[in-house]
Design a protein around this motif. Sequence first.
Motif, mmCIF file in Angstrom:
data_model
loop_
_atom_site.group_PDB
_atom_site.id
_atom_site.type_symbol
_atom_site.label_atom_id
_atom_site.label_comp_id
_atom_site.label_asym_id
_atom_site.label_seq_id
_atom_site.Cartn_x
_atom_site.Cartn_y
_atom_site.Cartn_z
ATOM 1 N N ALA B 60 46.920 17.747 60.893
ATOM 2 C CA ALA B 60 46.194 17.468 59.651
ATOM 3 C C ALA B 60 45.676 18.770 59.054
ATOM 4 O O ALA B 60 45.430 19.734 59.782
ATOM 5 C CB ALA B 60 45.034 16.522 59.938
ATOM 6 N N PRO B 61 45.502 18.796 57.738
ATOM 7 C CA PRO B 61 44.927 19.983 57.125
ATOM 8 C C PRO B 61 43.563 20.304 57.722
ATOM 9 O O PRO B 61 42.765 19.401 57.969
ATOM 10 C CB PRO B 61 44.799 19.588 55.645
ATOM 11 C CG PRO B 61 45.787 18.495 55.453
ATOM 12 C CD PRO B 61 45.855 17.767 56.757
ATOM 13 N N GLY B 62 43.345 21.568 57.952
ATOM 14 C CA GLY B 62 42.064 21.984 58.505
ATOM 15 C C GLY B 62 42.015 21.958 60.020
ATOM 16 O O GLY B 62 41.022 22.368 60.616
ATOM 17 N N SER B 63 43.047 21.449 60.642
ATOM 18 C CA SER B 63 43.014 21.406 62.093
ATOM 19 C C SER B 63 43.111 22.822 62.657
ATOM 20 O O SER B 63 43.619 23.727 62.007
ATOM 21 C CB SER B 63 44.165 20.546 62.613
ATOM 22 O OG SER B 63 45.401 21.073 62.166
ATOM 23 N N SER B 64 42.635 22.984 63.870
ATOM 24 C CA SER B 64 42.594 24.324 64.448
ATOM 25 C C SER B 64 43.972 24.726 64.953
ATOM 26 O O SER B 64 44.847 23.886 65.181
ATOM 27 C CB SER B 64 41.585 24.350 65.595
ATOM 28 O OG SER B 64 41.971 23.436 66.591
ATOM 29 N N VAL B 65 44.110 26.010 65.127
ATOM 30 C CA VAL B 65 45.400 26.526 65.551
ATOM 31 C C VAL B 65 45.518 26.420 67.068
ATOM 32 O O VAL B 65 44.523 26.326 67.789
ATOM 33 C CB VAL B 65 45.587 27.989 65.108
ATOM 34 C CG1 VAL B 65 45.435 28.113 63.596
ATOM 35 C CG2 VAL B 65 44.596 28.893 65.821
ATOM 36 N N ASP B 66 46.746 26.455 67.512
ATOM 37 C CA ASP B 66 47.031 26.431 68.947
ATOM 38 C C ASP B 66 46.899 27.860 69.480
ATOM 39 O O ASP B 66 47.582 28.770 69.001
ATOM 40 C CB ASP B 66 48.452 25.884 69.145
ATOM 41 C CG ASP B 66 48.840 25.805 70.609
ATOM 42 O OD1 ASP B 66 48.814 26.861 71.283
ATOM 43 O OD2 ASP B 66 49.174 24.706 71.063
ATOM 44 N N SER B 67 46.051 28.049 70.479
ATOM 45 C CA SER B 67 45.766 29.397 70.976
ATOM 46 C C SER B 67 47.015 30.093 71.497
ATOM 47 O O SER B 67 47.221 31.289 71.263
ATOM 48 C CB SER B 67 44.718 29.353 72.090
ATOM 49 O OG SER B 67 43.487 28.964 71.575
ATOM 50 N N ARG B 68 47.838 29.339 72.209
ATOM 51 C CA ARG B 68 49.036 29.973 72.771
ATOM 52 C C ARG B 68 50.002 30.387 71.665
ATOM 53 O O ARG B 68 50.596 31.454 71.712
ATOM 54 C CB ARG B 68 49.704 29.023 73.762
ATOM 55 C CG ARG B 68 48.934 28.923 75.080
ATOM 56 C CD ARG B 68 49.569 27.925 75.999
ATOM 57 N NE ARG B 68 49.585 26.588 75.388
ATOM 58 C CZ ARG B 68 50.118 25.514 75.941
ATOM 59 N NH1 ARG B 68 50.736 25.610 77.096
ATOM 60 N NH2 ARG B 68 50.066 24.344 75.348
ATOM 61 N N ARG B 69 50.119 29.544 70.687
ATOM 62 C CA ARG B 69 51.026 29.894 69.585
ATOM 63 C C ARG B 69 50.454 31.073 68.781
ATOM 64 O O ARG B 69 51.198 31.896 68.256
ATOM 65 C CB ARG B 69 51.251 28.680 68.683
ATOM 66 C CG ARG B 69 51.976 27.538 69.377
ATOM 67 C CD ARG B 69 52.529 26.542 68.369
ATOM 68 N NE ARG B 69 53.731 27.048 67.726
ATOM 69 C CZ ARG B 69 54.953 26.724 68.112
ATOM 70 N NH1 ARG B 69 55.152 25.920 69.140
ATOM 71 N NH2 ARG B 69 55.995 27.207 67.468
ATOM 72 N N MET B 70 49.144 31.113 68.690
ATOM 73 C CA MET B 70 48.520 32.239 67.980
ATOM 74 C C MET B 70 48.819 33.547 68.697
ATOM 75 O O MET B 70 49.171 34.566 68.074
ATOM 76 C CB MET B 70 47.008 32.033 67.872
ATOM 77 C CG MET B 70 46.270 33.194 67.220
ATOM 78 S SD MET B 70 46.758 33.465 65.503
ATOM 79 C CE MET B 70 45.561 32.408 64.667
ATOM 80 N N LEU B 71 48.676 33.535 70.006
ATOM 81 C CA LEU B 71 48.973 34.739 70.776
ATOM 82 C C LEU B 71 50.443 35.134 70.596
ATOM 83 O O LEU B 71 50.773 36.315 70.416
ATOM 84 C CB LEU B 71 48.657 34.516 72.259
ATOM 85 C CG LEU B 71 48.894 35.728 73.176
ATOM 86 C CD1 LEU B 71 48.011 36.899 72.782
ATOM 87 C CD2 LEU B 71 48.639 35.351 74.638
ATOM 88 N N ALA B 72 51.292 34.142 70.645
ATOM 89 C CA ALA B 72 52.727 34.431 70.475
ATOM 90 C C ALA B 72 53.011 34.980 69.080
ATOM 91 O O ALA B 72 53.830 35.898 68.910
ATOM 92 C CB ALA B 72 53.531 33.163 70.722
ATOM 93 N N LEU B 73 52.327 34.441 68.093
ATOM 94 C CA LEU B 73 52.519 34.922 66.716
ATOM 95 C C LEU B 73 52.037 36.368 66.578
ATOM 96 O O LEU B 73 52.704 37.207 65.962
ATOM 97 C CB LEU B 73 51.758 34.006 65.748
ATOM 98 C CG LEU B 73 51.893 34.321 64.262
ATOM 99 C CD1 LEU B 73 53.339 34.158 63.789
ATOM 100 C CD2 LEU B 73 50.968 33.401 63.434
#
Lengths: 404, 340
Positions: B60-73
């Motif tokens: 959903a809009p506004g939902s938080s990001v996935d930490s693991r995917r953030m690190l990978a990004l």
Amino acid sequence: MYRELNGQGAMSLGFPGERSRSFCSFDRRSFLKCALASGAALGMGEVAEPAAAAAAWTGQQSPDDARFVAEARFYEKLENRKIKCKLCPRECKVGDRERGYCGVRENRGGTYYTLVHSRVCAAHVDPIEKKPLFHYLPGTVAFSLATAGCNVNCKFCQNWDISQSRPEQIPADYAPPQRVVELAKQYDCPTIAYTYSEPVVFSEFLMDTADAGHAAGIRSIVVSNGYIQEEPLKAAYGKMDAVKIDLKAFTESYYQKVVNGELKPVLDSLVRLKKMGKWTEIVYLTVPTLNDGEAEIRGLAQWVKANLGADVPLHFTQFHPEYLLKNLPITPVETLERAKAIADAEGLHYVYIGNVPGHPAQNTYCPQCKRLLVERVGFTASKMLIRNSCCPFCRHPIPGVWHA
Amino acid sequence: MNTLHSTSRRDFLRTTLAGAALLPTRGATGLIAAEEKGTLRAESRVVIARDALLRGAGSAPGSSVDSRRMLALLDRAVQALFDRDRPLEAWRKLVRPGERVGLKVNTLGGRGISTNPQLVEAICERLQEAGIGAADIVVWDRSSDELERAGFHVAMGGNRVQCFGTDQVDYEQELATYGSVGSRVSKILTQRSNVLINVPVLKDHDGAGVTISLKNMYGVIHNPNKYHPNGCDPYIADLNMLPEIRTRMRLTICDATTAMYEGGPAYKPEHSWQANALIVSEDPVALDSTGWQIIERKRAEHGLKTLEADGRAPRYIATAADAQHLVGTNDPARIKTIEI
């Protein structure tokens, strides 16, 4: 009634410990100011309510302290929660969560607030001559106060550490109008002076304090750059009993490059004050090479005479290198004397030289018989001969407010 | 890493393993001399790294990001920028053990549009792996209150990543000056860090046009309100010339997970979009030029006038690139944009 100070000098209302640093440094115009201060520092509780005194200084204060926040009086609401400030000619358009140029007014959700109501960061008891006002209750003292903030940014500012700071960045105390009045009375001050930084930016506090003062028989004076719109000028400075305007130069280029402001609105303010019948004196800080040219001084004097009259006191004061303008020397006394000579020749009656201790041009002389009427030593009036607003020797009227 | 948004086993290990030795505040030699960056670089690389699933599929809009995917990004972005196969190689090119690193975030917009704490966590993790002690990393902005409102946990002291505002330590008393700017600089920058990693957001600004890398430095000084006239030009460019900033600046990691194309700088959800991207560069001017165009494209999609037509083109970007500043380049021919 004239009161001889005789070395009592000024008292300073300082904060204990770390906080007093701000008070020592906020006003560095000259050593004389310090030399004249009695050193009778008063505790923070003298200014603050007990509750405020309990809040220890930890580096910065919260900008959200509700005691200091009040809706601003001079602004327009725009679309998208923006506002347009109508206090000074700058007319800042301020987005939500942003502040105006002055740094002390903030847009919160489309409503504009002052953050400095009753937020006093500097308070002293000063001789009125220190403002300087030479034709207004000489020999008296003024309860003098400031908040953070300024609507210009003069490169020579001597109080930049308060005028160019946000309110939460410097120590301050909660001093609502009634408390200021009580302190003024406590220290036998017939006037409250709004000074040191730029009172335009704390006009709401100024207005409320002036009202409270007048209700208690205390007058108000303001020391200002005059960079203010007509409506707030009339509303706020209409409550003043005397005004001193810092006319920084007589060219727009100087205002643009050195002041970060504009000349014309200041000239407009001076004319409006004249029409309002406010006792007004003008200070012209004379900066070597930047605003001390003969043509500029002559133009200034001619404009004052034509628009305000020959009786408006004009003070040429000495520049000291400070803040962002440290590459220039102190104004030579000869430069100030030349400026005075030009203004005298143009027909102004009361032209003074300031920040030069002991200079005879800090005294008041009768424009008709040339006799000495008020002798000043430092920031005190050591001799005051004017009676019934006239020269006692030739009966020539001497404009001003000489007696309470 | 218990100082930030959340604590993970990984963070705990990093903190525990990190040495507590105090290191000099000044004098450590940067790997990339700031002056060289401005004058000698023939080409500025700007990496735009995206992950459409950063918040999970169908989020959903506004939902938080996935930490693991953030690190990978983050890893993909930094590896692409430095052309390295492994993230640690890239970070070791950027920082040296013993350096003290400040992460200047942007928290004006609250939780709606501030630097994402999970991005900051990811940066801190890689910095520690590269040999930076946890306590030698400070995450900072103007005030601790703003940091907390944006989702950061304030932490001072101890062997952990530090996180606090300048309001806790004040600004230097002496003025730092360049051109039109005369300001007191945060002691966090001058006394707590010899490396500056700028972690701004990507958004519209009602006065400056856009606020991305260069304007984020307004949060470093005590008097930003004095520098908003004339679209912040030349103030932003002059500010970025202060030695206190320029000698420390190593990298900009722009958080474009959520961005705004209109109505900034305060958060306006109706004018924001989930870009799910990071924009990374050593050249803040090139990054801002790139970010500006991203915002213009989004404005066009929504039928809005260009910033130029709206009377608020960010002219300060060109000023920062001019011969008097050379903070970076805004010449498209010298900007290599890498989209991954």
